[in-house]
Design a protein around this motif. Structure first.
Motif, PDB file in Angstrom:
ATOM      1  N   SER A 537       0.882  -1.255   0.187  1.00  0.00           N
ATOM      2  CA  SER A 537      -0.128  -0.140  -0.033  1.00  0.00           C
ATOM      3  C   SER A 537       0.856   1.328  -0.079  1.00  0.00           C
ATOM      4  CB  SER A 537      -0.793   0.031   1.243  1.00  0.00           C
ATOM      5  OG  SER A 537      -1.602  -1.143   1.137  1.00  0.00           O
ATOM      6  N   ALA A 538       0.339   2.329  -0.490  1.00  0.00           N
ATOM      7  CA  ALA A 538       1.255   3.641  -0.560  1.00  0.00           C
ATOM      8  C   ALA A 538       1.500   4.164   0.757  1.00  0.00           C
ATOM      9  CB  ALA A 538       0.419   4.651  -1.062  1.00  0.00           C
ATOM     10  N   GLY A 539       2.580   4.469   1.324  1.00  0.00           N
ATOM     11  CA  GLY A 539       2.998   4.871   2.640  1.00  0.00           C
ATOM     12  C   GLY A 539       4.484   4.826   2.795  1.00  0.00           C
ATOM     13  N   VAL A 540       4.827   5.154   4.128  1.00  0.00           N
ATOM     14  CA  VAL A 540       6.133   4.839   4.310  1.00  0.00           C
ATOM     15  C   VAL A 540       6.601   3.312   5.224  1.00  0.00           C
ATOM     16  CG1 VAL A 540       8.008   5.984   6.170  1.00  0.00           C
ATOM     17  CG2 VAL A 540       6.076   7.345   5.023  1.00  0.00           C
ATOM     18  N   TYR A 541       7.948   3.086   4.714  1.00  0.00           N
ATOM     19  CA  TYR A 541       8.403   1.990   5.181  1.00  0.00           C
ATOM     20  C   TYR A 541       9.868   2.208   5.634  1.00  0.00           C
ATOM     21  CZ  TYR A 541       4.248  -0.075   2.931  1.00  0.00           C
ATOM     22  OH  TYR A 541       2.935  -0.261   2.539  1.00  0.00           O
ATOM     23  N   ILE A 542      10.529   0.893   6.381  1.00  0.00           N
ATOM     24  CA  ILE A 542      11.722   1.112   6.913  1.00  0.00           C
ATOM     25  C   ILE A 542      12.317  -0.273   6.487  1.00  0.00           C
ATOM     26  CG2 ILE A 542      12.967   1.216   9.054  1.00  0.00           C
ATOM     27  CD1 ILE A 542      11.371   3.668   8.528  1.00  0.00           C
ATOM     28  N   MET A 543      13.451   0.163   5.903  1.00  0.00           N
ATOM     29  CA  MET A 543      14.264  -0.997   5.461  1.00  0.00           C
ATOM     30  C   MET A 543      15.545  -1.006   6.370  1.00  0.00           C
ATOM     31  SD  MET A 543      15.887  -2.188   1.780  1.00  0.00           S
ATOM     32  CE  MET A 543      14.202  -2.647   1.086  1.00  0.00           C
ATOM     33  N   THR A 544      15.974  -2.310   6.675  1.00  0.00           N
ATOM     34  CA  THR A 544      17.454  -2.364   7.440  1.00  0.00           C
ATOM     35  C   THR A 544      18.166  -3.348   6.337  1.00  0.00           C
ATOM     36  OG1 THR A 544      17.008  -4.392   8.592  1.00  0.00           O
ATOM     37  CG2 THR A 544      16.507  -2.264   9.753  1.00  0.00           C
ATOM     38  N   LEU A 545      19.536  -2.867   6.339  1.00  0.00           N
ATOM     39  CA  LEU A 545      20.469  -3.551   5.626  1.00  0.00           C
ATOM     40  C   LEU A 545      21.662  -3.853   6.463  1.00  0.00           C
ATOM     41  CD1 LEU A 545      20.823  -1.281   2.418  1.00  0.00           C
ATOM     42  CD2 LEU A 545      19.335  -3.255   2.636  1.00  0.00           C
ATOM     43  N   VAL A 546      21.799  -5.259   6.479  1.00  0.00           N
ATOM     44  CA  VAL A 546      23.096  -5.757   7.384  1.00  0.00           C
ATOM     45  C   VAL A 546      24.010  -6.414   6.685  1.00  0.00           C
ATOM     46  CG1 VAL A 546      23.618  -7.197   9.639  1.00  0.00           C
ATOM     47  CG2 VAL A 546      21.629  -5.691   9.432  1.00  0.00           C
TER      48      VAL A 546
END
Length: 559
Positions: A537-546
Protein backbone atom coordinates in the motif's frame (compact mmCIF):
# COMPACT_ATOMS: atom_id res chain seq x y z
CA UNK A 1 6.98 -1.38 -37.51
CA UNK A 2 10.09 0.42 -38.14
CA UNK A 3 8.99 3.97 -37.57
CA UNK A 4 8.28 5.69 -40.90
CA UNK A 5 9.18 2.23 -42.15
CA UNK A 6 12.23 2.13 -39.93
CA UNK A 7 13.24 4.27 -37.09
CA UNK A 8 15.59 5.66 -39.67
CA UNK A 9 15.39 7.35 -43.01
CA UNK A 10 18.38 6.66 -44.30
CA UNK A 11 27.19 -17.50 -38.07
CA UNK A 12 27.66 -19.42 -36.21
CA UNK A 13 25.30 -22.00 -34.67
CA UNK A 14 23.08 -20.75 -31.81
CA UNK A 15 23.80 -21.80 -28.23
CA UNK A 16 22.74 -25.33 -27.37
CA UNK A 17 20.06 -24.38 -24.93
CA UNK A 18 17.41 -26.96 -24.20
CA UNK A 19 14.42 -24.67 -24.56
CA UNK A 20 15.60 -23.49 -27.98
CA UNK A 21 14.99 -27.00 -29.29
CA UNK A 22 11.31 -26.29 -28.73
CA UNK A 23 11.57 -22.71 -29.90
CA UNK A 24 13.21 -23.50 -33.22
CA UNK A 25 11.59 -26.85 -34.07
CA UNK A 26 9.79 -27.10 -37.40
CA UNK A 27 6.38 -28.64 -37.08
CA UNK A 28 4.16 -30.35 -39.65
CA UNK A 29 0.81 -28.72 -40.23
CA UNK A 30 -2.22 -30.03 -42.09
CA UNK A 31 -5.37 -28.00 -42.21
CA UNK A 32 -7.94 -26.63 -44.57
CA UNK A 33 -9.01 -23.01 -45.00
CA UNK A 34 -7.24 -19.73 -44.38
CA UNK A 35 -4.80 -19.67 -41.51
CA UNK A 36 -3.76 -16.80 -39.26
CA UNK A 37 -1.22 -16.41 -36.48
CA UNK A 38 -2.31 -16.12 -32.86
CA UNK A 39 -0.44 -15.79 -29.60
CA UNK A 40 -2.22 -18.33 -27.39
CA UNK A 41 -2.04 -17.51 -23.66
CA UNK A 42 -1.67 -20.43 -21.27
CA UNK A 43 -2.96 -20.85 -17.75
CA UNK A 44 0.08 -22.08 -15.83
CA UNK A 45 3.36 -23.98 -15.81
CA UNK A 46 2.12 -26.76 -13.55
CA UNK A 47 3.88 -30.12 -13.88
CA UNK A 48 6.62 -28.56 -15.97
CA UNK A 49 9.72 -30.73 -16.45
CA UNK A 50 11.77 -27.56 -15.89
CA UNK A 51 12.74 -26.12 -12.52
CA UNK A 52 14.02 -22.76 -11.28
CA UNK A 53 16.62 -24.75 -9.32
CA UNK A 54 18.06 -26.11 -12.58
CA UNK A 55 18.30 -23.06 -14.88
CA UNK A 56 21.00 -24.77 -16.95
CA UNK A 57 18.12 -26.71 -18.54
CA UNK A 58 16.96 -23.61 -20.40
CA UNK A 59 19.49 -20.79 -19.93
CA UNK A 60 23.09 -20.59 -21.07
CA UNK A 61 25.82 -20.40 -18.45
CA UNK A 62 26.46 -16.82 -19.51
CA UNK A 63 22.82 -15.93 -18.87
CA UNK A 64 22.87 -17.58 -15.45
CA UNK A 65 26.06 -15.77 -14.47
CA UNK A 66 24.62 -12.43 -15.61
CA UNK A 67 21.72 -12.94 -13.22
CA UNK A 68 23.91 -14.17 -10.36
CA UNK A 69 26.20 -11.18 -10.66
CA UNK A 70 23.21 -8.85 -10.26
CA UNK A 71 21.37 -10.86 -7.57
CA UNK A 72 18.51 -11.57 -9.97
CA UNK A 73 16.56 -14.68 -9.07
CA UNK A 74 15.37 -17.26 -11.57
CA UNK A 75 11.58 -16.97 -11.56
CA UNK A 76 8.75 -19.17 -12.74
CA UNK A 77 8.40 -16.62 -15.52
CA UNK A 78 11.78 -17.79 -16.83
CA UNK A 79 10.67 -21.41 -17.19
CA UNK A 80 9.91 -22.64 -20.71
CA UNK A 81 6.33 -23.33 -21.73
CA UNK A 82 5.13 -26.77 -20.60
CA UNK A 83 5.96 -29.14 -23.51
CA UNK A 84 2.74 -31.07 -22.85
CA UNK A 85 0.70 -27.97 -23.67
CA UNK A 86 2.65 -27.44 -26.89
CA UNK A 87 1.98 -31.04 -27.90
CA UNK A 88 -1.74 -30.65 -27.25
CA UNK A 89 -1.89 -27.45 -29.30
CA UNK A 90 -0.21 -29.29 -32.14
CA UNK A 91 -2.58 -32.22 -31.80
CA UNK A 92 -5.50 -29.78 -32.02
CA UNK A 93 -4.31 -28.90 -35.54
CA UNK A 94 -2.16 -25.79 -34.93
CA UNK A 95 1.24 -25.19 -36.46
CA UNK A 96 3.67 -24.21 -33.72
CA UNK A 97 5.90 -21.23 -34.46
CA UNK A 98 7.50 -20.15 -31.19
CA UNK A 99 6.77 -20.45 -27.46
CA UNK A 100 7.26 -17.52 -25.07
CA UNK A 101 8.62 -18.17 -21.60
CA UNK A 102 7.90 -14.70 -20.29
CA UNK A 103 4.30 -14.49 -21.46
CA UNK A 104 3.62 -18.23 -21.00
CA UNK A 105 2.24 -18.29 -24.51
CA UNK A 106 2.68 -20.01 -27.86
CA UNK A 107 2.56 -18.44 -31.29
CA UNK A 108 0.50 -20.72 -33.50
CA UNK A 109 -0.84 -20.70 -37.02
CA UNK A 110 -4.38 -22.02 -37.30
CA UNK A 111 -7.67 -21.88 -39.13
CA UNK A 112 -10.70 -20.20 -37.56
CA UNK A 113 -12.12 -23.59 -36.62
CA UNK A 114 -8.88 -24.77 -35.06
CA UNK A 115 -8.35 -21.62 -33.01
CA UNK A 116 -11.93 -21.83 -31.76
CA UNK A 117 -11.29 -25.38 -30.59
CA UNK A 118 -7.99 -24.36 -28.98
CA UNK A 119 -9.70 -21.67 -26.94
CA UNK A 120 -11.82 -24.39 -25.35
CA UNK A 121 -8.81 -26.30 -24.05
CA UNK A 122 -8.66 -26.19 -20.23
CA UNK A 123 -5.09 -24.86 -20.07
CA UNK A 124 -5.75 -21.96 -22.49
CA UNK A 125 -6.82 -18.61 -21.02
CA UNK A 126 -7.26 -16.66 -24.26
CA UNK A 127 -5.51 -14.88 -27.11
CA UNK A 128 -3.20 -11.87 -26.97
CA UNK A 129 -5.31 -8.82 -27.90
CA UNK A 130 -8.22 -11.29 -28.39
CA UNK A 131 -7.47 -11.51 -32.09
CA UNK A 132 -5.08 -12.62 -34.78
CA UNK A 133 -1.71 -10.88 -34.87
CA UNK A 134 -1.50 -11.19 -38.66
CA UNK A 135 -2.57 -7.68 -39.51
CA UNK A 136 -0.39 -5.26 -41.51
CA UNK A 137 1.98 -1.65 -42.27
CA UNK A 138 2.78 1.73 -43.93
CA UNK A 139 6.34 2.34 -45.07
CA UNK A 140 8.64 5.14 -46.15
CA UNK A 141 11.83 5.42 -48.09
CA UNK A 142 15.27 5.23 -46.55
CA UNK A 143 17.26 8.40 -47.21
CA UNK A 144 21.04 8.14 -47.31
CA UNK A 145 23.74 10.26 -48.91
CA UNK A 146 26.94 8.57 -49.97
CA UNK A 147 29.95 10.43 -48.68
CA UNK A 148 32.78 7.97 -49.39
CA UNK A 149 33.72 4.41 -50.22
CA UNK A 150 35.49 1.73 -48.25
CA UNK A 151 38.61 0.06 -49.54
CA UNK A 152 39.52 -3.61 -49.43
CA UNK A 153 42.35 -2.99 -47.00
CA UNK A 154 41.99 -2.22 -43.31
CA UNK A 155 44.15 -0.21 -40.96
CA UNK A 156 44.94 -1.78 -37.61
CA UNK A 157 42.84 -0.87 -34.61
CA UNK A 158 43.90 2.08 -32.53
CA UNK A 159 45.57 1.56 -29.19
CA UNK A 160 45.15 3.10 -25.78
CA UNK A 161 48.10 5.39 -26.46
CA UNK A 162 47.25 6.35 -30.06
CA UNK A 163 43.80 7.87 -30.70
CA UNK A 164 41.83 6.34 -33.54
CA UNK A 165 41.47 8.18 -36.82
CA UNK A 166 37.67 8.44 -36.75
CA UNK A 167 37.47 10.60 -39.84
CA UNK A 168 33.91 11.60 -40.66
CA UNK A 169 32.56 9.68 -37.64
CA UNK A 170 34.60 11.73 -35.17
CA UNK A 171 31.77 14.03 -34.09
CA UNK A 172 29.19 11.31 -33.41
CA UNK A 173 31.67 9.32 -31.31
CA UNK A 174 33.09 12.31 -29.43
CA UNK A 175 29.61 13.70 -28.75
CA UNK A 176 29.11 10.77 -26.34
CA UNK A 177 32.67 10.80 -25.00
CA UNK A 178 33.15 7.37 -26.57
CA UNK A 179 36.50 8.49 -27.98
CA UNK A 180 37.73 8.91 -24.38
CA UNK A 181 36.27 5.48 -23.60
CA UNK A 182 38.31 4.00 -26.45
CA UNK A 183 41.46 5.80 -25.32
CA UNK A 184 41.08 4.14 -21.93
CA UNK A 185 40.99 0.73 -23.62
CA UNK A 186 37.25 -0.02 -23.60
CA UNK A 187 35.94 -1.06 -27.01
CA UNK A 188 33.42 -3.73 -25.95
CA UNK A 189 35.82 -6.65 -25.50
CA UNK A 190 34.11 -9.56 -23.74
CA UNK A 191 30.67 -7.95 -23.97
CA UNK A 192 27.74 -9.40 -25.93
CA UNK A 193 25.26 -7.19 -27.81
CA UNK A 194 21.98 -8.44 -29.24
CA UNK A 195 20.72 -6.47 -32.24
CA UNK A 196 17.02 -6.86 -33.07
CA UNK A 197 16.14 -5.51 -36.50
CA UNK A 198 14.73 -6.18 -39.97
CA UNK A 199 17.76 -7.86 -41.52
CA UNK A 200 21.50 -7.50 -41.97
CA UNK A 201 21.86 -7.62 -45.73
CA UNK A 202 25.39 -8.59 -46.80
CA UNK A 203 26.81 -7.99 -43.32
CA UNK A 204 28.99 -11.07 -43.66
CA UNK A 205 30.62 -9.69 -46.82
CA UNK A 206 31.16 -5.94 -46.35
CA UNK A 207 34.70 -4.79 -45.65
CA UNK A 208 33.79 -2.49 -42.77
CA UNK A 209 32.63 -5.51 -40.68
CA UNK A 210 35.42 -7.86 -41.78
CA UNK A 211 37.20 -7.97 -38.38
CA UNK A 212 33.93 -8.94 -36.68
CA UNK A 213 33.52 -12.00 -38.91
CA UNK A 214 37.21 -12.86 -39.16
CA UNK A 215 37.37 -12.98 -35.37
CA UNK A 216 34.11 -14.98 -35.19
CA UNK A 217 32.43 -12.40 -32.99
CA UNK A 218 28.97 -13.00 -34.45
CA UNK A 219 28.05 -15.79 -32.04
CA UNK A 220 24.57 -16.58 -33.35
CA UNK A 221 21.91 -15.44 -35.80
CA UNK A 222 18.21 -16.16 -36.14
CA UNK A 223 15.35 -14.97 -38.34
CA UNK A 224 12.03 -15.04 -36.48
CA UNK A 225 10.15 -13.90 -39.58
CA UNK A 226 11.17 -16.81 -41.78
CA UNK A 227 12.06 -19.27 -39.01
CA UNK A 228 15.60 -19.86 -40.21
CA UNK A 229 19.12 -19.09 -39.08
CA UNK A 230 20.34 -16.79 -41.86
CA UNK A 231 19.82 -13.03 -41.56
CA UNK A 232 22.08 -11.79 -44.34
CA UNK A 233 19.74 -11.75 -47.37
CA UNK A 234 16.85 -9.58 -46.20
CA UNK A 235 16.58 -5.89 -45.37
CA UNK A 236 19.68 -3.70 -44.88
CA UNK A 237 18.43 -1.55 -42.02
CA UNK A 238 19.97 -3.74 -39.34
CA UNK A 239 23.30 -3.72 -41.16
CA UNK A 240 23.45 0.08 -41.10
CA UNK A 241 22.52 0.12 -37.41
CA UNK A 242 25.15 -2.53 -36.66
CA UNK A 243 27.79 -0.48 -38.47
CA UNK A 244 27.52 2.38 -35.95
CA UNK A 245 28.54 -0.06 -33.21
CA UNK A 246 30.86 -2.47 -34.98
CA UNK A 247 32.42 -0.90 -38.07
CA UNK A 248 36.16 -0.28 -38.33
CA UNK A 249 37.27 1.83 -41.31
CA UNK A 250 40.21 4.10 -40.62
CA UNK A 251 39.54 7.77 -41.39
CA UNK A 252 35.85 7.05 -42.03
CA UNK A 253 33.87 5.09 -39.44
CA UNK A 254 34.55 3.49 -36.09
CA UNK A 255 31.67 2.06 -34.10
CA UNK A 256 31.25 2.84 -30.44
CA UNK A 257 31.88 -0.77 -29.32
CA UNK A 258 33.68 -2.21 -32.32
CA UNK A 259 35.35 -5.09 -30.43
CA UNK A 260 32.17 -6.46 -28.85
CA UNK A 261 30.57 -9.77 -29.83
CA UNK A 262 27.12 -9.90 -31.39
CA UNK A 263 23.94 -11.90 -31.78
CA UNK A 264 21.97 -10.76 -34.82
CA UNK A 265 18.22 -11.35 -34.73
CA UNK A 266 15.68 -10.53 -37.42
CA UNK A 267 12.30 -9.81 -35.84
CA UNK A 268 10.89 -7.27 -38.32
CA UNK A 269 9.28 -7.86 -41.71
CA UNK A 270 10.10 -4.75 -43.73
CA UNK A 271 7.28 -5.39 -46.19
CA UNK A 272 4.36 -5.00 -43.82
CA UNK A 273 3.32 -3.67 -40.44
CA UNK A 274 1.72 -6.37 -38.32
CA UNK A 275 1.43 -7.01 -34.63
CA UNK A 276 3.10 -10.34 -35.24
CA UNK A 277 6.31 -8.32 -35.38
CA UNK A 278 5.82 -7.36 -31.75
CA UNK A 279 5.59 -11.07 -30.94
CA UNK A 280 8.79 -11.62 -32.92
CA UNK A 281 10.44 -8.88 -30.84
CA UNK A 282 9.37 -10.77 -27.71
CA UNK A 283 10.88 -14.02 -29.01
CA UNK A 284 14.06 -12.21 -30.01
CA UNK A 285 14.46 -10.65 -26.57
CA UNK A 286 13.94 -14.04 -24.92
CA UNK A 287 16.57 -15.54 -27.24
CA UNK A 288 18.97 -12.76 -26.29
CA UNK A 289 18.30 -13.34 -22.60
CA UNK A 290 18.89 -17.10 -22.85
CA UNK A 291 22.10 -16.62 -24.80
CA UNK A 292 23.52 -14.26 -22.16
CA UNK A 293 23.34 -10.94 -24.01
CA UNK A 294 24.44 -7.92 -21.98
CA UNK A 295 22.97 -5.09 -24.08
CA UNK A 296 20.03 -5.12 -26.51
CA UNK A 297 20.01 -2.53 -29.30
CA UNK A 298 16.76 -2.26 -31.24
CA UNK A 299 15.81 0.45 -33.72
CA UNK A 300 12.23 -0.72 -34.19
CA UNK A 301 9.05 0.96 -33.04
CA UNK A 302 5.31 0.29 -33.18
CA UNK A 303 2.39 2.71 -33.24
CA UNK A 304 0.13 2.18 -36.25
CA UNK A 305 -0.53 -0.91 -38.33
CA UNK A 306 -1.79 -1.72 -41.81
CA UNK A 307 -5.08 -2.68 -40.23
CA UNK A 308 -5.99 0.62 -38.53
CA UNK A 309 -8.40 -1.10 -36.16
CA UNK A 310 -5.41 -2.65 -34.41
CA UNK A 311 -3.31 0.53 -34.19
CA UNK A 312 -2.22 2.00 -30.89
CA UNK A 313 -3.14 5.44 -29.59
CA UNK A 314 -0.87 7.75 -27.64
CA UNK A 315 -2.76 6.72 -24.50
CA UNK A 316 -1.42 3.20 -25.08
CA UNK A 317 2.17 4.44 -24.77
CA UNK A 318 2.12 3.77 -21.03
CA UNK A 319 4.72 1.01 -20.86
CA UNK A 320 2.08 -1.59 -20.02
CA UNK A 321 -0.15 -1.99 -23.08
CA UNK A 322 1.98 -2.82 -26.14
CA UNK A 323 3.24 -6.40 -26.28
CA UNK A 324 6.78 -5.35 -27.18
CA UNK A 325 6.86 -2.82 -24.32
CA UNK A 326 5.93 -5.49 -21.81
CA UNK A 327 8.62 -7.71 -23.30
CA UNK A 328 11.22 -4.92 -23.14
CA UNK A 329 10.47 -4.26 -19.48
CA UNK A 330 10.89 -7.94 -18.62
CA UNK A 331 14.15 -7.96 -20.58
CA UNK A 332 15.51 -5.24 -18.30
CA UNK A 333 14.43 -7.27 -15.27
CA UNK A 334 16.58 -10.19 -16.39
CA UNK A 335 19.67 -7.99 -16.13
CA UNK A 336 20.09 -6.69 -19.67
CA UNK A 337 20.50 -3.04 -20.64
CA UNK A 338 17.84 -2.37 -23.29
CA UNK A 339 18.38 0.53 -25.70
CA UNK A 340 15.58 1.37 -28.13
CA UNK A 341 14.73 4.12 -30.60
CA UNK A 342 12.26 6.79 -29.54
CA UNK A 343 10.91 7.22 -33.09
CA UNK A 344 10.85 9.61 -36.02
CA UNK A 345 7.34 10.99 -35.65
CA UNK A 346 8.20 14.43 -34.27
CA UNK A 347 7.07 16.20 -37.43
CA UNK A 348 4.11 13.92 -38.10
CA UNK A 349 0.59 13.69 -36.77
CA UNK A 350 1.53 10.95 -34.32
CA UNK A 351 4.19 13.23 -32.76
CA UNK A 352 5.03 11.00 -29.78
CA UNK A 353 7.34 8.12 -28.87
CA UNK A 354 6.56 4.58 -29.99
CA UNK A 355 6.54 1.18 -28.32
CA UNK A 356 8.72 -0.29 -26.85
CA UNK A 357 10.45 3.02 -26.01
CA UNK A 358 7.62 3.72 -23.54
CA UNK A 359 8.78 0.85 -21.26
CA UNK A 360 9.84 2.14 -17.85
CA UNK A 361 13.38 0.80 -17.60
CA UNK A 362 14.61 0.96 -21.20
CA UNK A 363 16.75 3.76 -22.57
CA UNK A 364 14.63 5.46 -25.23
CA UNK A 365 16.93 7.37 -27.57
CA UNK A 366 16.14 10.65 -29.32
CA UNK A 367 18.09 12.04 -32.28
CA UNK A 368 20.23 15.18 -32.26
CA UNK A 369 22.28 17.06 -34.83
CA UNK A 370 26.04 17.48 -34.83
CA UNK A 371 25.47 20.64 -32.79
CA UNK A 372 23.50 18.71 -30.17
CA UNK A 373 20.09 20.17 -30.95
CA UNK A 374 17.01 18.05 -31.48
CA UNK A 375 16.62 16.65 -34.99
CA UNK A 376 13.29 17.87 -36.38
CA UNK A 377 11.91 14.36 -36.90
CA UNK A 378 12.78 13.00 -33.44
CA UNK A 379 9.67 11.92 -31.51
CA UNK A 380 8.44 13.70 -28.42
CA UNK A 381 7.63 12.40 -24.96
CA UNK A 382 6.51 12.07 -22.32
CA UNK A 383 5.04 8.61 -21.93
CA UNK A 384 1.27 8.56 -21.69
CA UNK A 385 1.53 8.20 -17.91
CA UNK A 386 3.79 11.23 -17.62
CA UNK A 387 7.26 9.72 -17.25
CA UNK A 388 10.35 11.36 -18.77
CA UNK A 389 10.72 10.08 -22.31
CA UNK A 390 12.85 9.99 -24.35
CA UNK A 391 15.56 9.12 -21.84
CA UNK A 392 18.70 10.19 -23.70
CA UNK A 393 19.89 11.40 -27.10
CA UNK A 394 22.67 10.73 -29.61
CA UNK A 395 23.58 11.76 -33.14
CA UNK A 396 20.72 10.85 -35.45
CA UNK A 397 20.94 13.47 -38.17
CA UNK A 398 23.77 13.01 -40.63
CA UNK A 399 24.97 9.93 -38.79
CA UNK A 400 27.85 8.14 -40.52
CA UNK A 401 26.78 4.56 -41.32
CA UNK A 402 27.69 1.62 -43.53
CA UNK A 403 25.66 0.29 -46.48
CA UNK A 404 25.30 -3.25 -47.87
CA UNK A 405 27.33 -2.36 -50.98
CA UNK A 406 30.32 -1.56 -48.77
CA UNK A 407 29.97 2.22 -49.00
CA UNK A 408 30.14 4.57 -46.06
CA UNK A 409 27.22 7.00 -46.06
CA UNK A 410 25.18 9.26 -43.84
CA UNK A 411 21.65 8.61 -42.67
CA UNK A 412 18.99 10.21 -40.51
CA UNK A 413 16.90 8.67 -37.77
CA UNK A 414 16.70 7.66 -34.17
CA UNK A 415 17.56 4.25 -35.63
CA UNK A 416 21.18 5.33 -35.85
CA UNK A 417 21.27 7.27 -32.60
CA UNK A 418 20.19 4.12 -30.79
CA UNK A 419 23.10 1.78 -31.64
CA UNK A 420 25.58 4.58 -31.08
CA UNK A 421 24.30 4.86 -27.54
CA UNK A 422 24.05 1.07 -27.13
CA UNK A 423 27.76 0.87 -27.94
CA UNK A 424 28.46 3.54 -25.32
CA UNK A 425 26.47 1.54 -22.75
CA UNK A 426 28.46 -1.57 -23.67
CA UNK A 427 31.88 0.04 -23.27
CA UNK A 428 30.80 1.82 -20.11
CA UNK A 429 29.64 -1.45 -18.54
CA UNK A 430 32.89 -3.07 -19.61
CA UNK A 431 34.74 -0.28 -17.78
CA UNK A 432 32.58 -0.70 -14.66
CA UNK A 433 31.80 -4.43 -14.48
CA UNK A 434 30.55 -4.39 -10.90
CA UNK A 435 27.52 -2.31 -11.86
CA UNK A 436 24.15 -3.89 -12.50
CA UNK A 437 22.19 -3.27 -15.68
CA UNK A 438 19.87 -0.96 -13.75
CA UNK A 439 22.85 0.99 -12.46
CA UNK A 440 24.36 1.30 -15.93
CA UNK A 441 21.04 2.69 -17.13
CA UNK A 442 20.82 5.07 -14.16
CA UNK A 443 24.41 6.28 -14.53
CA UNK A 444 23.92 7.05 -18.22
CA UNK A 445 20.71 8.94 -17.49
CA UNK A 446 22.41 10.95 -14.76
CA UNK A 447 25.30 11.74 -17.07
CA UNK A 448 22.91 13.42 -19.49
CA UNK A 449 23.68 16.99 -20.53
CA UNK A 450 20.37 18.22 -19.12
CA UNK A 451 19.81 15.79 -16.25
CA UNK A 452 18.80 18.62 -13.94
CA UNK A 453 16.09 19.84 -16.30
CA UNK A 454 14.82 16.98 -18.48
CA UNK A 455 12.26 17.74 -21.17
CA UNK A 456 10.00 15.91 -23.62
CA UNK A 457 12.40 16.40 -26.54
CA UNK A 458 15.74 14.97 -25.41
CA UNK A 459 14.86 13.65 -21.97
CA UNK A 460 17.98 13.85 -19.82
CA UNK A 461 20.04 14.91 -22.81
CA UNK A 462 23.26 13.58 -24.35
CA UNK A 463 25.13 11.14 -22.08
CA UNK A 464 28.88 11.20 -21.61
CA UNK A 465 31.31 8.41 -20.75
CA UNK A 466 33.50 10.41 -18.37
CA UNK A 467 30.57 11.95 -16.50
CA UNK A 468 28.96 8.52 -16.18
CA UNK A 469 32.25 7.08 -14.90
CA UNK A 470 32.41 9.67 -12.13
CA UNK A 471 28.87 8.72 -11.16
CA UNK A 472 29.80 5.03 -11.24
CA UNK A 473 32.54 5.69 -8.74
CA UNK A 474 30.02 7.38 -6.45
CA UNK A 475 27.90 4.24 -6.64
CA UNK A 476 30.53 2.74 -4.34
CA UNK A 477 28.48 4.17 -1.48
CA UNK A 478 24.86 3.31 -0.69
CA UNK A 479 22.47 4.07 -3.52
CA UNK A 480 18.69 3.67 -3.23
CA UNK A 481 16.60 4.58 -6.26
CA UNK A 482 14.00 5.69 -7.01
CA UNK A 483 12.67 6.87 -3.68
CA UNK A 484 9.69 7.31 -3.70
CA UNK A 485 9.15 4.08 -5.66
CA UNK A 486 6.04 2.51 -7.17
CA UNK A 487 4.69 -0.70 -8.68
CA UNK A 488 5.82 0.63 -12.06
CA UNK A 489 9.25 1.83 -10.93
CA UNK A 490 10.71 -0.80 -8.61
CA UNK A 491 13.11 0.11 -5.82
CA UNK A 492 16.76 -0.72 -6.45
CA UNK A 493 19.35 -0.93 -3.68
CA UNK A 494 23.13 -0.94 -4.19
CA UNK A 495 25.73 -0.97 -1.42
CA UNK A 496 29.13 -0.51 -2.97
CA UNK A 497 31.08 -0.76 0.30
CA UNK A 498 30.26 -4.45 0.63
CA UNK A 499 32.84 -6.87 -0.71
CA UNK A 500 31.87 -9.60 -3.14
CA UNK A 501 30.35 -12.77 -1.62
CA UNK A 502 29.58 -11.08 1.72
CA UNK A 503 25.93 -11.87 2.64
CA UNK A 504 23.62 -8.88 2.65
CA UNK A 505 20.46 -9.22 4.78
CA UNK A 506 17.60 -6.90 3.84
CA UNK A 507 14.45 -6.51 5.93
CA UNK A 508 11.42 -4.32 5.23
CA UNK A 509 9.16 -3.11 8.06
CA UNK A 510 5.97 -1.12 8.16
CA UNK A 511 5.74 1.85 10.52
CA UNK A 512 4.28 -0.42 13.22
CA UNK A 513 7.48 -2.48 13.17
CA UNK A 514 5.99 -5.57 11.54
CA UNK A 515 8.26 -7.41 9.13
CA UNK A 516 6.81 -7.20 5.62
CA UNK A 517 9.63 -8.90 3.73
CA UNK A 518 13.17 -10.13 4.23
CA UNK A 519 15.81 -11.81 2.14
CA UNK A 520 19.54 -12.60 2.04
CA UNK A 521 21.64 -11.79 -1.00
CA UNK A 522 25.15 -13.01 -1.74
CA UNK A 523 26.70 -11.70 -4.93
CA UNK A 524 30.02 -12.38 -6.67
CA UNK A 525 29.82 -8.79 -7.89
CA UNK A 526 28.32 -5.59 -6.53
CA UNK A 527 25.98 -5.98 -3.54
CA UNK A 528 22.69 -4.96 -5.11
CA UNK A 529 19.11 -6.09 -5.48
CA UNK A 530 15.70 -4.99 -6.67
CA UNK A 531 12.80 -5.11 -4.23
CA UNK A 532 10.22 -7.55 -5.60
CA UNK A 533 6.65 -6.43 -6.18
CA UNK A 534 5.02 -6.97 -2.79
CA UNK A 535 1.71 -5.24 -3.61
CA UNK A 536 2.47 -2.71 -0.90
CA UNK A 537 0.00 0.00 0.00
CA UNK A 538 1.11 3.59 -0.46
CA UNK A 539 2.94 4.92 2.55
CA UNK A 540 6.18 4.98 4.54
CA UNK A 541 8.32 1.89 5.17
CA UNK A 542 11.63 1.21 6.92
CA UNK A 543 14.35 -1.03 5.50
CA UNK A 544 17.39 -2.31 7.35
CA UNK A 545 20.50 -3.58 5.57
CA UNK A 546 23.06 -5.68 7.42
CA UNK A 547 26.32 -6.98 5.95
CA UNK A 548 29.01 -8.18 8.36
CA UNK A 549 29.60 -5.38 10.85
CA UNK A 550 27.92 -2.77 8.66
CA UNK A 551 24.29 -1.71 9.10
CA UNK A 552 22.09 0.89 7.40
CA UNK A 553 18.51 1.98 8.09
CA UNK A 554 16.51 3.55 5.27
CA UNK A 555 13.22 5.42 5.12
CA UNK A 556 11.31 4.49 1.96
CA UNK A 557 8.16 5.94 0.45
CA UNK A 558 5.81 3.86 -1.70
CA UNK A 559 3.61 5.90 -4.04
Amino acid sequence: MVLNKYIAFGTTAPNKIAWLVLLLVLCQFNSFGQTRKYLVLLRDKVNSPYSVSKPEQFLSQRSILRRQKQNISILERDLPVNPTYITQLQQAGAKIWFPSRWMNAVLVEATDATIAAIQQLPFVTGLEFNRSLANARVGATEVQQTVSYTSDSFSKFGTVDTPLNYGTSQSQVAQLGADKMHEQGYHGEGMLIGVLDAGFLNANNVAFLKPVFDEKRVLATYDFVKKETSVYEDDSHGLSCLSTIAATVDNQLYGTAYKASFILLRTEDANSEKQIEEANWLFGAEYADSAGVDVISSSLGYTQFDDPTTSYTYQNMDGKTALCSRAAQIATQTGMVVVVAAGNEGSNAWHYISAPSDAVSVLAVAAVTQAGTRASFSSFGPSADGRVKPDLAARGQGTVIGLPNGQIATGNGTSYATPLLAGLATGFWQAHPRLTAAQVTEALRRSGSQFGAPDDQLGYGIPNFERASILADSFGQLLVYPNPFSDVQSLGVQWGEIEANVPLDATLFNTAGRVIWQNRYTSPGLAAFVLPNLNLSAGVYIMTLVAGDKKKTLKLVKQ
